[in-house]
Design an enzyme around this catalytic site. Sequence first.
Site, PDB file in Angstrom:
ATOM      1  N   LYS A  13      -3.427   8.811   2.659  1.00 38.91           N
ATOM      2  CA  LYS A  13      -4.661   8.405   3.389  1.00 38.91           C
ATOM      3  C   LYS A  13      -4.727   9.069   4.978  1.00 38.91           C
ATOM      4  CE  LYS A  13      -7.293   6.255   0.610  1.00 38.91           C
ATOM      5  NZ  LYS A  13      -8.339   7.119  -0.233  1.00 38.91           N
ATOM      6  N   TYR A  27       0.830  -1.106   0.061  1.00 37.57           N
ATOM      7  CA  TYR A  27      -0.067   0.027  -0.037  1.00 37.57           C
ATOM      8  C   TYR A  27       0.931   1.095  -0.047  1.00 37.57           C
ATOM      9  CZ  TYR A  27      -4.241   2.564   0.839  1.00 37.57           C
ATOM     10  OH  TYR A  27      -5.635   3.277   0.296  1.00 37.57           O
TER      11      TYR A  27
END
Length: 271
Positions: A171, A164
Amino acid sequence: MKLSAIKKTVMLKNKKILIAGLANKHSIATGIAKAMHAQGAELAFTYQNERLKKNVEKIASELNSSLLYECDVSSDKSIETMYQNLSKDWKSFDGFVHSIGFAPANELEGNFVEAATRDGFKVAHDISSYSFTAMAKGAKSMLNPSSALLTLTYLGSIQSLPNYNVMGLAKASLEANTRFLAAAMGPDGIRVNAISAGPIKTLAASGVKNFRKMLANYTKRAPLRRVVTTTEVGNVAAFLCSDLASGITGEITYVDGGFNTAAMSIEEYED
Ligand code: NAD
Ligand code: 0WE
């Protein structure tokens, strides 16, 4: 009056909501649009580019909307033009959903330190976090009091996981963005929230290496022992953008079958 005679209503009656980030029928934004439509909302849609227009048009028409505007969030001009066009159809509106995230593909594979680049970092943060601020800035003068803004985040913001990578950083920024926007817009009666969704097989997830293995792992640990659907995310989105959530702002609501609350399942423990 008998309680049973009280008029029943839907959560988003008389609410005009703009949806950004719909790519196809699998998109989280599609689940959100359907749930909001079911709750009586009037909807408008943005699409990233001509290539996606047809898909968005089809879903919009199924939800009784013909309000479509092109918007590439990497460009201030594109955002400005989108709001100018929207204002011809809606004098004011009641909120938007930001369901947009992107990092260059080469950032989302392998060791974080090796994969990280200055340009990849810039793009990921620009498209996945700043664009939420930019959309709020542009909307501000058109938003009714009691409006609600919503974005989509992921657990990678607070816990590391393979691949990720820079999206986790973006995020984390998006979640802080949610809190600062909530603080800045709260005095005008505008709420700002995020949903942290569990992994769902959408277009954005389809290129991800070993995504199926990840889902299998997920269903092992999650208290509900299954993945969540875009319908489930959509229902929470409808609630958060409705006046039923009038006391909630700056929050990250997890719609992940409880995955983030469990360090280990009995199956993992015993295997
Ligand atoms: P998706 O591919 O269906 O949606 C991503 C959207 O981002 C697309 O509609 C794409 O057009 C849009 N987009 C990308 N760059 C853009 C740009 N420059 N301008 C305008 N739009 C742009 O995938 P999705 O899974 O529905 O993703 C929606 C959101 O949900 C993303 O923020 C994603 O990070 C988040 N999310 C996804 C999952 C998951 O597992 N699928 C889990 C948690 C959070
Ligand atoms: O936020 C996301 C998707 C993010 C994403 C995906 C892509 C693939 C195609 C952002 N940018 C791109 N760029 C591309 O070129 N998710 C939460 C889904 C997701 O993506 C992962 C995950 C999960 C979960 C990537 C690696 C590991 C796990």
